[in-house]
Write an enzyme that holds these catalytic residues in place. Structure first.
Site, short mmCIF file in Angstrom:
data_model
loop_
_atom_site.label_atom_id
_atom_site.label_comp_id
_atom_site.label_asym_id
_atom_site.label_seq_id
_atom_site.Cartn_x
_atom_site.Cartn_y
_atom_site.Cartn_z
N GLY A 49 -10.65 0.06 -0.11
CA GLY A 49 -11.48 0.62 0.96
C GLY A 49 -10.65 1.71 1.59
O GLY A 49 -10.11 2.55 0.88
N GLU A 50 -10.49 1.66 2.87
CA GLU A 50 -9.64 2.63 3.57
C GLU A 50 -8.66 1.82 4.41
O GLU A 50 -9.08 1.07 5.31
CB GLU A 50 -10.55 3.52 4.43
CG GLU A 50 -9.84 4.67 5.09
CD GLU A 50 -9.08 5.55 4.09
OE1 GLU A 50 -9.68 5.96 3.08
OE2 GLU A 50 -7.89 5.80 4.33
N SER A 51 -7.38 1.94 4.07
CA SER A 51 -6.39 1.06 4.71
C SER A 51 -6.36 1.23 6.22
O SER A 51 -6.15 0.26 6.96
CB SER A 51 -5.01 1.31 4.12
OG SER A 51 -4.67 2.68 4.22
N CYS A 81 -5.51 -1.45 -4.20
CA CYS A 81 -5.65 -0.12 -3.60
C CYS A 81 -5.33 -0.15 -2.11
O CYS A 81 -4.18 -0.31 -1.75
CB CYS A 81 -7.01 0.47 -3.93
SG CYS A 81 -7.00 2.26 -3.85
N ARG A 110 0.24 6.90 0.07
CA ARG A 110 -1.24 6.95 0.08
C ARG A 110 -1.74 8.18 -0.66
O ARG A 110 -1.11 9.22 -0.62
CB ARG A 110 -1.79 7.00 1.50
CG ARG A 110 -1.71 5.69 2.24
CD ARG A 110 -2.22 5.86 3.66
NE ARG A 110 -3.66 6.03 3.74
CZ ARG A 110 -4.28 6.80 4.63
NH1 ARG A 110 -3.59 7.51 5.49
NH2 ARG A 110 -5.58 6.88 4.63
N ILE A 139 -9.11 5.10 -7.33
CA ILE A 139 -9.97 5.79 -6.37
C ILE A 139 -9.12 6.15 -5.15
O ILE A 139 -8.73 5.27 -4.37
CB ILE A 139 -11.17 4.91 -5.94
CG1 ILE A 139 -11.95 4.43 -7.17
CG2 ILE A 139 -12.08 5.68 -4.98
CD1 ILE A 139 -13.03 3.38 -6.86
N ARG A 140 -8.79 7.45 -5.03
CA ARG A 140 -7.87 7.89 -3.96
C ARG A 140 -6.71 6.89 -3.82
O ARG A 140 -6.40 6.41 -2.74
CB ARG A 140 -8.62 8.06 -2.63
CG ARG A 140 -9.64 9.20 -2.67
CD ARG A 140 -10.29 9.44 -1.33
NE ARG A 140 -10.92 8.24 -0.79
CZ ARG A 140 -12.09 7.77 -1.20
NH1 ARG A 140 -12.75 8.38 -2.17
NH2 ARG A 140 -12.58 6.68 -0.66
N HIS A 180 -8.33 -0.79 -9.29
CA HIS A 180 -9.41 -1.71 -8.91
C HIS A 180 -9.80 -2.59 -10.10
O HIS A 180 -10.77 -2.27 -10.79
CB HIS A 180 -10.64 -0.92 -8.46
CG HIS A 180 -10.48 -0.23 -7.15
ND1 HIS A 180 -10.95 -0.75 -5.96
CD2 HIS A 180 -9.90 0.94 -6.84
CE1 HIS A 180 -10.68 0.07 -4.98
NE2 HIS A 180 -10.04 1.12 -5.47
N GLU A 182 -11.36 -5.23 -10.13
CA GLU A 182 -12.69 -5.85 -9.91
C GLU A 182 -13.81 -4.96 -10.45
O GLU A 182 -14.95 -5.42 -10.56
CB GLU A 182 -12.90 -6.16 -8.42
CG GLU A 182 -13.21 -4.97 -7.51
CD GLU A 182 -12.00 -4.09 -7.16
OE1 GLU A 182 -10.90 -4.36 -7.68
OE2 GLU A 182 -12.18 -3.14 -6.38
N1 GLN Z 1 -6.90 6.08 0.05
C1 GLN Z 1 -7.27 4.81 0.58
C2 GLN Z 1 -6.36 4.39 1.72
O1 GLN Z 1 -5.51 5.07 2.12
C3 GLN Z 1 -7.30 3.74 -0.46
C4 GLN Z 1 -8.44 3.97 -1.41
C5 GLN Z 1 -8.99 2.72 -2.04
O2 GLN Z 1 -8.75 1.61 -1.60
N2 GLN Z 1 -9.81 2.90 -3.04
O3 GLN Z 1 -6.52 3.33 2.22
#
Ligand code: GLN
Length: 200
Positions: A49-51, A81, A110, A139-140, A180, A182
């Site tokens: 997700g987004e940390s 991630c 990150r 993903i990012r 990921h 999953e």
């Molecule tokens: N770039 C996201 C972060 O800094 C991580 C991306 C992800 O979990 N797919 O949290």
């Protein structure tokens, strides 16, 4: 032995996919959103997700300190991630107010693969099974820039400009992947975590 109960932190990210992957490994998989739910589980998965956002939600849901305490006390945890970033002791390119759980003696960067490619698939060497690489969805994604002495590398990027970069690690009961698992049908990453939980 009865099946362990593994909680999936359900604040953001691929909660359903992690629950399904864990259920296929014959464990009880449940959502964790409240401190009482965290108390009931033997181990936890922190999805991507987004940390920064997950960190804020952990504070809002009064889960940050209980989660830090359980990890300190030896509960197995797997972060993918953003989950890897949250479990890392040190974060590069984080925000000034970013909070984390910690526990893994690693430095992660990150968005290490660059922002121009939001999402990509890479072949990664899966060191527990030489010659049987994993297709990793990034993903990012972060990568691990430095590991402490007790950290075992589990996966590295096989080729391309980021060849050799560390994208999965394990330290005692803690495991993290930059990718990921999953989102693919390959069950080996969740299987490894479940075996760590069963042996803990
Ligand atoms: N770039 C996201 C972060 O800094 C991580 C991306 C992800 O979990 N797919 O949290």
């Amino acid at each position: 032995m009865s099946a362990p109960t593994i909680g999936v932190l359900a604040l953001q990210g691929d909660v359903r996919e992690h629950l399904a992957a864990l259920t296929s490994c014959d464990v009880d998989a449940v959502r964790v959103r409240r401190p009482e739910e965290l108390e009931q589980v033997d181990a936890v998965v922190i999805p991507g997700g987004e940390s920064t956002t997950i960190g804020k939600l952990l504070v809002t849901f009064e889960l940050l300190e209980p989660l830090q305490k359980r990890v300190r006390d030896g509960m197995p945890a797997f972060g993918s991630c953003a989950g890897m970033i949250l479990l890392a002791d040190r974060v590069l390119d984080g925000t000034a107010d970013q909070v984390g759980v910690g526990g893994l003696d690693v430095t992660v960067r990150r968005n290490a693969f660059g922002r121009q490619v939001d999402s990509s698939e890479r072949v990664v060497e899966w060191l527990p099974e030489p010659g049987r690489p994993i297709t990793a969805v990034l993903i990012r994604a972060p990568w691990v820039e430095r590991c402490g002495p007790d950290v075992e590398t589990l996966a590295t990027v096989a080729d391309g400009s980021s060849a050799g970069r560390i994208v999965a690690v394990r330290q005692g009961p803690l495991m993290a992947t930059a990718f990921h698992p999953e989102l693919t049908a390959d069950p080996r990453v969740h299987e490894l975590f479940v075996s760590m939980v069963r042996n803990s």
